[in-house]
Write a protein that holds these residues in place. Sequence first.
Motif, PDB file in Angstrom:
ATOM      1  N   THR A 161     -16.994  24.854 -36.400  1.00 21.03           N
ATOM      2  CA  THR A 161     -16.158  24.157 -35.417  1.00 21.03           C
ATOM      3  C   THR A 161     -14.682  24.535 -35.550  1.00 21.03           C
ATOM      4  OG1 THR A 161     -15.686  22.209 -36.827  1.00 21.03           O
ATOM      5  CG2 THR A 161     -17.746  22.199 -35.551  1.00 21.03           C
ATOM      6  N   VAL A 205     -19.092  11.662 -31.537  1.00 20.19           N
ATOM      7  CA  VAL A 205     -17.956  12.472 -31.086  1.00 20.19           C
ATOM      8  C   VAL A 205     -17.584  12.128 -29.651  1.00 20.19           C
ATOM      9  CG1 VAL A 205     -17.144  14.822 -30.663  1.00 20.19           C
ATOM     10  CG2 VAL A 205     -18.552  14.326 -32.679  1.00 20.19           C
ATOM     11  N   CYS A 209     -18.526  18.256 -31.737  1.00 16.69           N
ATOM     12  CA  CYS A 209     -17.197  18.870 -31.882  1.00 16.69           C
ATOM     13  C   CYS A 209     -17.149  20.224 -31.185  1.00 16.69           C
ATOM     14  CB  CYS A 209     -16.846  19.013 -33.360  1.00 16.69           C
ATOM     15  SG  CYS A 209     -16.461  17.460 -34.190  1.00 16.69           S
ATOM     16  N   CYS A 248     -13.112  20.727 -30.565  1.00 11.03           N
ATOM     17  CA  CYS A 248     -12.286  20.239 -31.665  1.00 11.03           C
ATOM     18  C   CYS A 248     -12.950  20.584 -32.994  1.00 11.03           C
ATOM     19  CB  CYS A 248     -12.031  18.737 -31.555  1.00 11.03           C
ATOM     20  SG  CYS A 248     -13.483  17.691 -31.739  1.00 11.03           S
ATOM     21  N   LEU A 283     -14.236  19.809 -36.864  1.00  9.94           N
ATOM     22  CA  LEU A 283     -14.667  18.808 -37.839  1.00  9.94           C
ATOM     23  C   LEU A 283     -13.977  19.154 -39.149  1.00  9.94           C
ATOM     24  CD1 LEU A 283     -16.475  16.454 -38.750  1.00  9.94           C
ATOM     25  CD2 LEU A 283     -18.325  18.116 -39.111  1.00  9.94           C
TER      26      LEU A 283
END
Length: 349
Positions: A30, A86, A128, A133, A135
């Motif tokens: 991620t 999430v 994620c 985004c 982790l």
Amino acid sequence: MTGATYRDAGVDIDAGEALVEAIKPLARATHRPGVLGGIGGFGALFDLRAAGFADPVLVSTTDGVGTKLKVAIETGLHDQVGIDLVAMCVNDLVVQGAEPLFFLDYFATGRLSVEQARRVVGGIAEGCRQAGCALVGGETAEMPGMYAAGDYDLAGFAVGAAERGRLLPRDVAPGDAILGLAASGVHSNGFSLVRRIVVGSSAGWGEPAPFAHGQSIGEALLAPTRIYVKPLLALHRAGLLKAAAHITGGGLPGNLPRVLPENTVAMLDAASWTLPPIFGWLARRGEVAAAEMLRVFNCGIGMALVVSDAAAATAMLAAQGETVFAIGHVAPGSGAARVEISLPPGWPG
């Protein structure tokens, strides 16, 4: 070693360390610009300038999955509730005009099962990835005596950023169109009522779902919350998005007014969007009134948008795979913002 040990008390440090090693590859997958370091430190670092921001405002959210976790635990289906975790956080970020940057999770259980936890964190990593985004860390708490065997709880924390002059909502006015983006199912709200209806109807989680061909009731209800981040960011960057409301607990009547100015009313028509069969089934099995359905569930609309150009916004969203409905408009009102919903006969049965 003689005498009492932490493992005898119910806490296995070796299992915790094994879980950290198991999830490191999931976290690395991620990675995004701005992340400094990786999983395993005492804290996570993030460089906003490296992420491309000039004058950022930080936006943060926290949430959980609620009693949907009980369905995952009772069915043994743990792979997707992390996506829900999430989604519940990042969907709340993006409606404020913010790009999600990084995410942290908290996993608490009575006795740690590395395989169960790895499956949950795998879902978090997938969420994620969908949101763009990173982790960057989290906490695993093994607390014997606090949770029954096999039980666990989740909490999530997301941080995003927006340029100072690009925060939402902005310039909402009477005449603006309201679009609805289709939900992927019940999402992550109302599961205390869902569970009561399912148990009260003597339906088992493993029975075929009358509202979802080829799936069990448990599988269908565990469909993860849709993550709307990338389409909404694209719409916002194109200058087409004035406001957005994530439709969670409270439904459309409780969430849409949060992004509308005073002296306005959102006029919605429930006949304008497709009601997923699950909601009709819940209403019939539980004898749930229409007003209660609208107040508890998303009823098929996971995100409501106020846009400046409905045709252009619809085309852009549809091109990114969203199912879009023109569900209403903003009208003049008086006092606090509110929602009025026109219901067709027999809705939601």
